[in-house]
Design a protein around this motif. Structure first.
Motif, PDB file in Angstrom:
ATOM      1  N   UNK A   1       0.881  -1.166   0.000  1.00 23.76           N
ATOM      2  CA  UNK A   1       0.000   0.000   0.000  1.00 23.76           C
ATOM      3  C   UNK A   1       0.918   1.214   0.000  1.00 23.76           C
ATOM      4  N   UNK A   2       1.119   1.759  -1.200  1.00 25.97           N
ATOM      5  CA  UNK A   2       2.087   2.849  -1.374  1.00 25.97           C
ATOM      6  C   UNK A   2       1.644   4.126  -0.674  1.00 25.97           C
ATOM      7  N   UNK A   3       0.427   4.125  -0.132  1.00 21.33           N
ATOM      8  CA  UNK A   3      -0.039   5.308   0.600  1.00 21.33           C
ATOM      9  C   UNK A   3       0.636   5.410   1.971  1.00 21.33           C
ATOM     10  N   UNK A   4       1.263   4.325   2.424  1.00 17.82           N
ATOM     11  CA  UNK A   4       1.915   4.336   3.742  1.00 17.82           C
ATOM     12  C   UNK A   4       3.175   5.188   3.725  1.00 17.82           C
ATOM     13  N   UNK A   5       3.569   5.695   4.896  1.00 11.86           N
ATOM     14  CA  UNK A   5       4.780   6.522   4.996  1.00 11.86           C
ATOM     15  C   UNK A   5       5.983   5.743   4.471  1.00 11.86           C
ATOM     16  N   UNK A   6       6.876   6.413   3.730  1.00  9.77           N
ATOM     17  CA  UNK A   6       8.045   5.706   3.195  1.00  9.77           C
ATOM     18  C   UNK A   6       8.938   5.190   4.316  1.00  9.77           C
ATOM     19  N   UNK A   7       9.486   4.037   4.063  1.00  8.64           N
ATOM     20  CA  UNK A   7      10.366   3.396   5.048  1.00  8.64           C
ATOM     21  C   UNK A   7      11.609   2.981   4.263  1.00  8.64           C
ATOM     22  N   UNK A   8      12.674   3.698   4.475  1.00  9.64           N
ATOM     23  CA  UNK A   8      13.867   3.518   3.641  1.00  9.64           C
ATOM     24  C   UNK A   8      14.894   2.696   4.409  1.00  9.64           C
TER      25      UNK A   8
ATOM     26  N   UNK B   1       7.005   0.660   2.733  1.00  9.25           N
ATOM     27  CA  UNK B   1       6.031   1.614   3.266  1.00  9.25           C
ATOM     28  C   UNK B   1       5.500   1.112   4.600  1.00  9.25           C
ATOM     29  N   UNK B   2       5.278   2.059   5.495  1.00 12.56           N
ATOM     30  CA  UNK B   2       4.634   1.699   6.759  1.00 12.56           C
ATOM     31  C   UNK B   2       3.181   1.316   6.471  1.00 12.56           C
ATOM     32  N   UNK B   3       2.617   0.499   7.343  1.00 12.78           N
ATOM     33  CA  UNK B   3       1.234   0.054   7.146  1.00 12.78           C
ATOM     34  C   UNK B   3       0.277   1.220   7.384  1.00 12.78           C
ATOM     35  N   UNK B   4      -0.680   1.362   6.485  1.00 16.54           N
ATOM     36  CA  UNK B   4      -1.788   2.305   6.694  1.00 16.54           C
ATOM     37  C   UNK B   4      -2.818   1.599   7.581  1.00 16.54           C
ATOM     38  N   UNK B   5      -3.763   2.342   8.173  1.00 15.24           N
ATOM     39  CA  UNK B   5      -4.774   1.668   9.000  1.00 15.24           C
ATOM     40  C   UNK B   5      -5.491   0.516   8.278  1.00 15.24           C
ATOM     41  N   UNK B   6      -5.858   0.645   6.973  1.00  9.08           N
ATOM     42  CA  UNK B   6      -6.508  -0.515   6.325  1.00  9.08           C
ATOM     43  C   UNK B   6      -5.606  -1.756   6.272  1.00  9.08           C
ATOM     44  N   UNK B   7      -4.288  -1.545   6.134  1.00  9.09           N
ATOM     45  CA  UNK B   7      -3.365  -2.695   6.111  1.00  9.09           C
ATOM     46  C   UNK B   7      -3.321  -3.360   7.486  1.00  9.09           C
ATOM     47  N   UNK B   8      -3.285  -2.554   8.531  1.00  6.41           N
ATOM     48  CA  UNK B   8      -3.284  -3.110   9.893  1.00  6.41           C
ATOM     49  C   UNK B   8      -4.553  -3.931  10.116  1.00  6.41           C
TER      50      UNK B   8
END
Ligand code: NDP
Length: 485
Positions: free
Chosen positions: A20-27, A41-48
């Protein structure tokens, strides 16, 4: 030359990679050079929510799966990890910066050992039978349900396996969140477990920062939380879990004593001190960072320690000759250098090291301070870097009292040839995991965990079953029932 360690997607949910590319970038950067090696990418609420739903949906069927079948899947996963140890170690080295020389022997393989150990446990999981006159009783060990595992960055795949193996063996499902600094190897573990036959949803991975961990802990579908992390995070997670009255396992920080009596085998004691301070560049929770050396031995101990440190080979962690790597991040390096500067200012005697290494990446020289006193920050706070503090002591009673004068209680070590004394000292030390004449060995059958602010609950060994099951007691009457009216 770094390898391609970019995973297919950031998360692993219901048996498949999920993005889910909407999540905050995690490099992800390689700590030895600062080079970017993966983008997640960090998990967005829907991914959680998707991960929790998957774990919840898989719960009943996995709990009902025959124990032998659960064990067989875990054993197959252990075999696959052993077969692919090299590739997994390369991933772990990119993520953490730890030398391949270490990750090849201490990370994925330790995870495989835990999976194999709990494969056997799964097959022998049993309650007890009781008799009360003509009546009988029995207990059942039932799974808890959806468990959440949250990991630190120092042993990413080992921590994921140490939590997943007992949880899954006992019939639970899991959502695991790695540290955002080391997100890669848990994804590899999820895919190996799936290949080994684990049904979709039984082990899920979501990435993210602390808030993703917090969302998992607070969710009402979650029955249990196991955290490996720092004491401040432990306090927050424990408080959040308490709202839902959820049981927790807490593997937190330490400032452990390593006590060397003057009759000790000096080479063995120095080996223990090296392993317990400089392995993984000191980023090990159970490290014996307060090295108490009996007064008459201090000079010889320091002289020989410095000679032995000539054997440090600092270099590219992917080169198998390298035995000393960088710290995990620039922030961790800055933090460790701050402790070193304050240690010098406080009057501790710098014996060796004490600076950032003159090379790219987040390397700090192996550092030894002598003349450290109990009140110094060096002796009180967890540094989580390659900084050894040597303190001198005279008597057994004195060293026991000083060793215990800390909020932490994860580990302790004693070196002496006098076994009676060794056992007496260990009995008096407030610590959960102790070693006599060695340091930091943690086989899968050895319970691991702390007391005091270092946490509670135990990982590994049969005792972990108690932390991943609930006990149901059943009373079976054989005759009629007497009632007063
Ligand atoms: P942290 O406590 O910073 O983080 C641990 C994990 O908790 C990370 O995944 C972190 O996510 C997550 N987290 C942070 N805040 C919350 C929250 N409010 N709710 C839920 N999860 C949260 O530890 P480090 O990663 O810095 O690891 C180093 C520490 O771990 C040291 O103190 C060390 O002693 C301890 N440790 C203990 C071990 C043991 O077995 N006793 C073994 C290894 C390490 P994020 O990283 O994304 O912020």
């Amino acid at each position: 030359m770094t390898a391609n360690v970019q995973p297919e997607a950031s998360h692993f949910i219901a048996g498949a990679p999920v993005e889910d590319a909407a999540g905050a970038p995690l490099v992800v950067t390689y700590p030895a050079t600062g080079e970017v090696v993966a983008h997640l990418h960090a998990a967005t609420p829907p991914v959680v929510v998707a991960a929790l739903q998957a774990a919840d949906a898989a719960r009943a069927e996995w709990a009902a799966t025959p124990r032998a079948e659960r064990g067989a899947i875990l054993r197959r996963a252990a075999d696959l990890i052993r077969e692919r140890n090299h590739d997994l170690s390369v991933i772990e080295t990119h993520d953490t910066g730890k030398p391949l020389q270490e990750t090849l022997v201490a990370d994925a393989l330790s995870g495989a050992d835990a999976l194999a150990y709990f494969a056997d446990v799964a097959e022998t999981l049993a309650g007890e039978d009781m008799r009360f006159g003509d009546d009988t009783g029995y207990t059942l060990r039932e799974p808890l349900g959806v468990c959440v595992g949250i990991g630190a960055w120092n042993y990413p795949i080992q921590i994921a396996c140490w939590k997943a193996a007992p949880a899954l063996a006992c019939g639970n499902t899991m959502v695991f969140k790695p540290s955002e600094q080391t997100p890669l190897s848990a994804l590899a573990l999820a895919s190996i477990l799936t290949e080994a036959g684990l049904p979709p949803g039984v082990f899920n991975v979501v990435q993210g920062f602390g808030e993703v961990g917090a969302a998992l802990v607070e969710d009402p579908r979650v029955a249990k939380v196991s955290l490996t992390g720092s004491v401040p995070t432990g306090r927050r997670v424990y408080a959040a879990a308490a709202q839902g009255l959820k049981p927790v396992t807490m593997e937190l920080g330490g400032k452990s004593p390593l006590i060397v009596f003057d009759d000790a085998d000096l080479e063995a004691a120095i080996s223990g001190a090296i392993l317990g301070n400089f392995y993984s560049s000191g980023q090990i929770c159970s490290n014996g960072t307060r090295v108490f050396v009996q007064a008459g031995l201090v000079d010889r101990f320091l002289t020989r320690l410095i000679e032995r440190l000539d054997g440090v080979i600092m270099g590219d962690p992917l080169d198998e000759a390298t035995n000393f790597g960088p710290l995990v991040s620039e922030a961790q390096m800055t933090s460790v250098l701050g402790f070193i500067e304050r240690g010098k200012a406080a009057g501790a005697r710098l014996v060796t090291g004490g600076a950032r290494a003159d090379r790219p990446g987040w390397f700090v020289e192996p550092t030894v301070f002598a003349d450290v006193t109990d009140d110094m920050e060096l002796a009180r706070d967890e540094i989580f870097g390659p900084v050894m503090s040597v303190l001198s002591f005279d008597t057994e009673d004195e060293v026991v009292a000083r060793a215990n004068a800390t909020e932490f209680g994860l580990s302790a070590g004693v070196f002496t040839v006098d076994m009676t004394r060794a056992k007496r000292v260990i009995a008096a030390i407030e610590a959960g995991t102790c070693w006599i004449n060695t340091y930091n060995l943690t086989p899968a059958g050895f319970p691991f965990g702390g007391v005091k602010a270092s946490g509670f609950g135990r990982e590994n060994a049969a005792v972990a079953v108690e932390h991943y099951t609930r006990l149901k007691s059943v009373y079976v009457a054989s005759g009629g029932v007497d009632a007063p009216y």
